[in-house]
Motif scaffolding. Structure first.
Motif, short mmCIF file in Angstrom:
data_model
loop_
_atom_site.label_atom_id
_atom_site.label_comp_id
_atom_site.label_asym_id
_atom_site.label_seq_id
_atom_site.Cartn_x
_atom_site.Cartn_y
_atom_site.Cartn_z
N ARG A 126 0.86 -1.19 0.00
CA ARG A 126 0.00 0.00 0.00
C ARG A 126 0.89 1.23 0.00
O ARG A 126 1.88 1.30 0.72
CB ARG A 126 -0.90 0.00 1.23
CG ARG A 126 -1.79 -1.22 1.33
CD ARG A 126 -2.67 -1.17 2.56
NE ARG A 126 -3.30 -2.46 2.82
CZ ARG A 126 -4.57 -2.62 3.14
NH1 ARG A 126 -5.36 -1.56 3.24
NH2 ARG A 126 -5.07 -3.83 3.36
N ALA A 127 0.52 2.21 -0.80
CA ALA A 127 1.34 3.41 -0.94
C ALA A 127 0.44 4.63 -1.09
O ALA A 127 -0.06 4.89 -2.19
CB ALA A 127 2.29 3.29 -2.13
N PRO A 128 0.18 5.34 0.01
CA PRO A 128 -0.66 6.54 -0.08
C PRO A 128 -0.12 7.51 -1.13
O PRO A 128 1.08 7.67 -1.29
CB PRO A 128 -0.57 7.13 1.32
CG PRO A 128 -0.24 5.97 2.20
CD PRO A 128 0.65 5.08 1.38
N ALA A 129 -1.04 8.10 -1.88
CA ALA A 129 -0.74 9.10 -2.91
C ALA A 129 -0.14 8.48 -4.17
O ALA A 129 0.25 9.19 -5.08
CB ALA A 129 0.18 10.19 -2.39
N ALA A 130 -0.06 7.14 -4.23
CA ALA A 130 0.40 6.49 -5.45
C ALA A 130 -0.78 6.28 -6.39
O ALA A 130 -1.94 6.34 -5.98
CB ALA A 130 1.06 5.15 -5.13
N GLY A 135 -2.15 2.71 -4.48
CA GLY A 135 -2.76 3.93 -3.97
C GLY A 135 -4.20 3.73 -3.57
O GLY A 135 -4.66 4.27 -2.55
N ILE A 136 -4.95 2.94 -4.34
CA ILE A 136 -6.35 2.67 -4.00
C ILE A 136 -6.44 1.93 -2.67
O ILE A 136 -7.26 2.25 -1.81
CB ILE A 136 -7.01 1.85 -5.13
CG1 ILE A 136 -7.13 2.69 -6.40
CG2 ILE A 136 -8.38 1.34 -4.70
CD1 ILE A 136 -7.61 1.91 -7.61
N ALA A 137 -5.59 0.90 -2.50
CA ALA A 137 -5.66 0.07 -1.29
C ALA A 137 -5.25 0.83 -0.04
O ALA A 137 -5.55 0.39 1.08
CB ALA A 137 -4.77 -1.16 -1.46
N ALA A 138 -4.58 1.97 -0.18
CA ALA A 138 -4.16 2.75 0.99
C ALA A 138 -5.33 3.44 1.68
O ALA A 138 -5.21 3.86 2.83
CB ALA A 138 -3.12 3.78 0.57
N SER A 175 -10.82 -5.20 -4.81
CA SER A 175 -9.83 -5.93 -5.62
C SER A 175 -8.42 -5.45 -5.30
O SER A 175 -7.50 -6.26 -5.15
CB SER A 175 -10.13 -5.73 -7.11
OG SER A 175 -11.38 -6.29 -7.46
N ALA A 176 -8.24 -4.14 -5.19
CA ALA A 176 -6.90 -3.60 -4.90
C ALA A 176 -6.41 -4.05 -3.53
O ALA A 176 -5.23 -4.41 -3.37
CB ALA A 176 -6.94 -2.07 -4.97
N VAL A 177 -7.29 -4.03 -2.54
CA VAL A 177 -6.90 -4.47 -1.19
C VAL A 177 -6.41 -5.91 -1.22
O VAL A 177 -5.39 -6.25 -0.58
CB VAL A 177 -8.08 -4.31 -0.22
CG1 VAL A 177 -7.82 -5.06 1.09
CG2 VAL A 177 -8.33 -2.83 0.08
N HIS A 178 -7.08 -6.76 -1.98
CA HIS A 178 -6.67 -8.17 -2.01
C HIS A 178 -5.39 -8.38 -2.80
O HIS A 178 -4.70 -9.39 -2.61
CB HIS A 178 -7.82 -9.03 -2.51
CG HIS A 178 -8.94 -9.13 -1.52
ND1 HIS A 178 -8.81 -9.80 -0.32
CD2 HIS A 178 -10.18 -8.60 -1.52
CE1 HIS A 178 -9.94 -9.70 0.37
NE2 HIS A 178 -10.78 -8.97 -0.34
#
Length: 237
Positions: A126-130, A135-138, A175-178
């Motif tokens: 997870r990468a905030p602001a990516a 970025g979505i999973a953040a 989906s992004a979280v998984h």
């Protein structure tokens, strides 16, 4: 596709068997990404199904679906069985590669060959602001639905968003979280255990393959698999 009646949809090009099935990545849609490939003179003439995952493209966008990789794979297997597809060649891009590996492992009769295109084989941090899945999973899901998706839209630009805007927001986030969690066994272990021809293509634009890191990760996956197999042998075997 689901007990509630949500459906997976696809564009089908007629041709000879066995079929080729194209699997898109997060936020994409198979007709937009793969039509040019499917009709290329070197590939044309085969029955080709350009299938959209749940929550994407022309497929329905159920908000109660969990969108884990196993569910994506199982629902696709149901759709392909309904289309009388067996022993297909899968061509899968990015997150679609993850789904295709899990599908090949869980529903072996459906797949005869596997081609992965630019598919990460390890959980994505997870990468905030990516941009993209990291970025979505953040975001927490509620924050992403409340307005975080607009920030992602502004970061990713018009090209990716041209198809991502068609996806359900719950589908994108879950989906992004998984993708950050991976699978058990790992994708590398599942891929190594497949008994079908398989290839992994990486675009030249991605730069040189990190061969040492790739070799270490693959060796570790092989070692884990071998230990599990030895532990499962009965005493005296």
């Amino acid at each position: 596709m689901t007990p509630e009646g949500d459906r997976i949809r696809w564009v089908e090009l007629p041709g000879r068997e066995p079929a080729r099935v194209y699997v898109h990545g997060l936020g994409a849609t198979s007709p937009a990404y793969f039509t040019e490939v499917a009709v290329h003179p070197l590939l044309a003439g085969r029955r080709s199904l350009l299938v959209d995952m749940p929550g994407h493209g022309i497929s329905d966008r159920p908000t109660g679906f969990d969108y884990i990789l196993e569910s994506h794979a199982d629902r696709r297997a149901v759709a392909l069985t309904c289309a009388n597809v067996a022993g297909a060649e899968l061509i899968a891009h990015s997150m679609g590669g993850w789904v295709a590996i899990v599908l090949s492992a869980r529903h072996q009769h459906v797949v005869s060959r596997l081609v992965l295109v630019d598919a990460d084989l390890d959980p994505i941090p997870r990468a905030p602001a990516a941009s993209g899945s990291s970025g979505i999973a953040a975001y927490p899901e509620s924050e992403f639905l409340r307005g975080g998706w607009e920030e992602v839209r502004d970061r990713t630009g018009s090209h990716w968003w041209s198809t991502t805007r068609l996806a359900g927001r719950e589908a994108l986030h879950r989906s992004a979280v998984h993708l950050t969690r991976g699978t058990v066994p790992t994708l590398r272990e599942l891929l190594l255990d497949l008994r079908i021809p398989r290839a992994h293509l990486l675009p030249e634009a991605d730069g040189p393959l990190p061969e040492e890191a790739f070799a270490r990760a693959t060796a570790a996956a092989r070692a884990d698999r071998d230990r599990d197999q030895q532990g499962a042998r009965p005493a005296g075997a």
